[in-house]
Design an enzyme around this catalytic site. Sequence first.
Site, PDB file in Angstrom:
ATOM      1  N   SER A  18      26.207 -18.595  34.603  1.00  0.00           N
ATOM      2  CA  SER A  18      25.104 -17.690  34.730  1.00  0.00           C
ATOM      3  C   SER A  18      25.041 -16.618  33.856  1.00  0.00           C
ATOM      4  O   SER A  18      26.146 -16.037  33.700  1.00  0.00           O
ATOM      5  CB  SER A  18      25.223 -17.164  36.426  1.00  0.00           C
ATOM      6  OG  SER A  18      24.574 -15.854  36.447  1.00  0.00           O
ATOM      7  N   HIS A  43      21.985 -20.915  33.491  1.00  0.00           N
ATOM      8  CA  HIS A  43      21.570 -20.398  34.679  1.00  0.00           C
ATOM      9  C   HIS A  43      20.932 -18.960  34.333  1.00  0.00           C
ATOM     10  O   HIS A  43      21.818 -18.071  33.988  1.00  0.00           O
ATOM     11  CB  HIS A  43      22.449 -20.470  35.810  1.00  0.00           C
ATOM     12  CG  HIS A  43      21.927 -20.056  37.118  1.00  0.00           C
ATOM     13  ND1 HIS A  43      21.282 -20.637  38.015  1.00  0.00           N
ATOM     14  CD2 HIS A  43      21.985 -18.753  37.709  1.00  0.00           C
ATOM     15  CE1 HIS A  43      20.902 -20.231  39.219  1.00  0.00           C
ATOM     16  NE2 HIS A  43      21.541 -19.008  38.964  1.00  0.00           N
ATOM     17  N   ASP A  45      19.160 -15.739  35.870  1.00  0.00           N
ATOM     18  CA  ASP A  45      18.906 -14.739  37.195  1.00  0.00           C
ATOM     19  C   ASP A  45      18.016 -13.768  36.805  1.00  0.00           C
ATOM     20  O   ASP A  45      18.010 -12.582  36.087  1.00  0.00           O
ATOM     21  CB  ASP A  45      20.297 -14.066  37.450  1.00  0.00           C
ATOM     22  CG  ASP A  45      21.219 -15.379  38.228  1.00  0.00           C
ATOM     23  OD1 ASP A  45      20.849 -15.970  39.032  1.00  0.00           O
ATOM     24  OD2 ASP A  45      22.272 -15.472  37.883  1.00  0.00           O
ATOM     25  N   MET A  47      15.906 -10.730  38.564  1.00  0.00           N
ATOM     26  CA  MET A  47      16.027  -9.975  40.081  1.00  0.00           C
ATOM     27  C   MET A  47      15.220  -8.704  39.526  1.00  0.00           C
ATOM     28  O   MET A  47      14.922  -8.251  38.282  1.00  0.00           O
ATOM     29  CB  MET A  47      17.347  -9.259  40.029  1.00  0.00           C
ATOM     30  CG  MET A  47      18.555 -10.104  39.922  1.00  0.00           C
ATOM     31  SD  MET A  47      20.142  -9.802  40.564  1.00  0.00           S
ATOM     32  CE  MET A  47      20.920 -10.978  40.279  1.00  0.00           C
ATOM     33  N   HIS A  77      16.343 -18.815  38.163  1.00  0.00           N
ATOM     34  CA  HIS A  77      16.444 -18.540  39.329  1.00  0.00           C
ATOM     35  C   HIS A  77      15.920 -17.463  39.581  1.00  0.00           C
ATOM     36  O   HIS A  77      16.155 -15.997  39.347  1.00  0.00           O
ATOM     37  CB  HIS A  77      18.175 -18.575  39.861  1.00  0.00           C
ATOM     38  CG  HIS A  77      18.334 -17.813  41.085  1.00  0.00           C
ATOM     39  ND1 HIS A  77      19.630 -17.498  41.504  1.00  0.00           N
ATOM     40  CD2 HIS A  77      17.481 -17.721  42.542  1.00  0.00           C
ATOM     41  CE1 HIS A  77      19.600 -17.136  42.738  1.00  0.00           C
ATOM     42  NE2 HIS A  77      18.226 -17.215  43.425  1.00  0.00           N
ATOM     43  N   MET A  79      14.686 -14.244  41.788  1.00  0.00           N
ATOM     44  CA  MET A  79      14.911 -13.403  43.036  1.00  0.00           C
ATOM     45  C   MET A  79      13.780 -12.404  42.944  1.00  0.00           C
ATOM     46  O   MET A  79      14.330 -11.178  42.848  1.00  0.00           O
ATOM     47  CB  MET A  79      16.345 -12.775  42.876  1.00  0.00           C
ATOM     48  CG  MET A  79      17.440 -13.749  43.167  1.00  0.00           C
ATOM     49  SD  MET A  79      18.948 -13.418  42.602  1.00  0.00           S
ATOM     50  CE  MET A  79      18.613 -14.062  41.088  1.00  0.00           C
ATOM     51  N   MET A 148      22.860 -20.565  48.172  1.00  0.00           N
ATOM     52  CA  MET A 148      23.282 -19.445  47.773  1.00  0.00           C
ATOM     53  C   MET A 148      24.679 -19.233  48.668  1.00  0.00           C
ATOM     54  O   MET A 148      24.797 -19.493  49.863  1.00  0.00           O
ATOM     55  CB  MET A 148      22.486 -17.895  48.185  1.00  0.00           C
ATOM     56  CG  MET A 148      21.445 -17.702  47.351  1.00  0.00           C
ATOM     57  SD  MET A 148      21.705 -17.587  45.533  1.00  0.00           S
ATOM     58  CE  MET A 148      22.662 -16.356  45.169  1.00  0.00           C
ATOM     59  N   GLY A 153      21.868 -10.853  44.490  1.00  0.00           N
ATOM     60  CA  GLY A 153      21.611  -9.453  43.715  1.00  0.00           C
ATOM     61  C   GLY A 153      22.629  -9.082  42.697  1.00  0.00           C
ATOM     62  O   GLY A 153      22.490  -8.373  41.850  1.00  0.00           O
ATOM     63  N   GLY A 155      26.609 -10.327  40.557  1.00  0.00           N
ATOM     64  CA  GLY A 155      27.811 -11.397  39.958  1.00  0.00           C
ATOM     65  C   GLY A 155      28.911 -10.884  40.747  1.00  0.00           C
ATOM     66  O   GLY A 155      28.906  -9.691  41.245  1.00  0.00           O
ATOM     67  N   ASP A 190      25.462 -21.562  44.362  1.00  0.00           N
ATOM     68  CA  ASP A 190      25.338 -20.332  43.138  1.00  0.00           C
ATOM     69  C   ASP A 190      26.153 -19.034  44.127  1.00  0.00           C
ATOM     70  O   ASP A 190      25.678 -18.419  45.215  1.00  0.00           O
ATOM     71  CB  ASP A 190      23.873 -19.911  43.106  1.00  0.00           C
ATOM     72  CG  ASP A 190      23.700 -18.754  42.156  1.00  0.00           C
ATOM     73  OD1 ASP A 190      24.878 -18.072  41.785  1.00  0.00           O
ATOM     74  OD2 ASP A 190      22.571 -18.175  41.915  1.00  0.00           O
ATOM     75  N   GLY A 192      30.302 -16.926  43.664  1.00  0.00           N
ATOM     76  CA  GLY A 192      31.462 -17.020  43.809  1.00  0.00           C
ATOM     77  C   GLY A 192      32.216 -18.301  43.562  1.00  0.00           C
ATOM     78  O   GLY A 192      33.475 -18.508  44.131  1.00  0.00           O
ATOM     79  N   SER A 213      30.785 -14.950  36.728  1.00  0.00           N
ATOM     80  CA  SER A 213      31.977 -14.281  36.110  1.00  0.00           C
ATOM     81  C   SER A 213      33.107 -15.148  35.902  1.00  0.00           C
ATOM     82  O   SER A 213      33.958 -14.824  35.135  1.00  0.00           O
ATOM     83  CB  SER A 213      32.492 -13.337  37.647  1.00  0.00           C
ATOM     84  OG  SER A 213      32.559 -13.871  38.673  1.00  0.00           O
TER      85      SER A 213
HETATM   86  C1  DX5 Z   1      23.940 -13.669  42.306  1.00  0.00           C
HETATM   87  C2  DX5 Z   1      23.155 -14.746  41.149  1.00  0.00           C
HETATM   88  C3  DX5 Z   1      24.238 -15.461  40.735  1.00  0.00           C
HETATM   89  C4  DX5 Z   1      25.578 -14.841  40.056  1.00  0.00           C
HETATM   90  C5  DX5 Z   1      26.850 -15.583  40.286  1.00  0.00           C
HETATM   91  O1  DX5 Z   1      22.706 -13.184  42.787  1.00  0.00           O
HETATM   92  O2  DX5 Z   1      22.317 -15.582  41.856  1.00  0.00           O
HETATM   93  O3  DX5 Z   1      23.856 -16.610  39.878  1.00  0.00           O
HETATM   94  O4  DX5 Z   1      25.173 -14.419  38.626  1.00  0.00           O
HETATM   95  O5  DX5 Z   1      27.520 -14.843  39.822  1.00  0.00           O
HETATM   96  P1  DX5 Z   1      29.339 -15.149  40.142  1.00  0.00           P
HETATM   97  O6  DX5 Z   1      29.491 -16.500  39.753  1.00  0.00           O
HETATM   98  O7  DX5 Z   1      30.067 -14.065  39.351  1.00  0.00           O
HETATM   99  O8  DX5 Z   1      29.411 -15.085  41.773  1.00  0.00           O
HETATM  100 ZN    ZN Z   2      21.689 -17.409  40.334  1.00  0.00          ZN
END
Ligand code: DX5
Ligand code: ZN
Length: 240
Positions: A18, A43, A45, A47, A77, A79, A148, A153, A155, A190, A192, A213
């Site tokens: 991501s 990936h 993201d 938002m 993705h 959101m 999820m 929201g 990382g 997606d 953690g 991360s």
């Molecule tokens: C969270 C995102 C994820 C995020 C994952 O809302 O959709 O894609 O970037 O980040 P990590 O891998 O650090 O949890």
């Molecule tokens: Zn994502």
Amino acid sequence: MSVIATPQSLPPARIAPSILSADFACLGEEVRNVLAAGADWIHFDVMDNHFVPNLTIGPMVCEAIRPHVGQAPIDVHLMVEPVDALVPMFAKAGASLISFHPEASRHVDRTLSLIRDHGCQAGLVFNPATPLDWMDHVMDKLDLVLLMSVNPGFGGQKFLPSTLPKLRAVRQRIDQWIQQGGQPIALEVDGGVKADNIAEIRAAGADTFVAGSAIFGQSDYAASISAMRAEILKADSLQA
Ligand code: DX5
Ligand code: ZN
């Protein structure tokens, strides 16, 4: 003779870094580096500070990174709420897959068709508390299910263990669907995801692993991705 590697029931694993955790000041270089390090998908993201409490990047940034990504899929993705107006814009900007949260669209079936009509693969995203019933009547329109494993929201959050039984339930639904002659549907997770927990996530049935991360937060992207692949292989050999 026993079979090694991936069990028959699970498709090959894909790693989808991501870019939310990448250095936004040099995104082109970041995506080139992470693909050279062995990533399969990028990936992306999106938002909107409305559906989720954060604001990130849109179609213009997708278009800007497209030439740096080569043949690799860009996994968008969304959101955002509403969803539909952004679909043609992301398709034009070079998205390969577009997924959205069912709560954010008034007409889920229509949005899925809209994505495919624009030449992209379509996915539904399930928040930790979103029931799987949303899949019930649209299986034929899905190319991807994204679970999820954190609330969307941000990382860098901690993986929610309630995702594991939910993953097993989706894997079962997809396998049954394919057995009945349905199209393949990717199962992505997606939030953690790290080398320490990726084996149990694989064992629960995921085939596509988003990690922000855990990859961009390390200096050696190739080492992070290899460590994840090694753990996935371990999980597969235990199941084989
Ligand atoms: C969270 C995102 C994820 C995020 C994952 O809302 O959709 O894609 O970037 O980040 P990590 O891998 O650090 O949890
Ligand atoms: Zn994502």
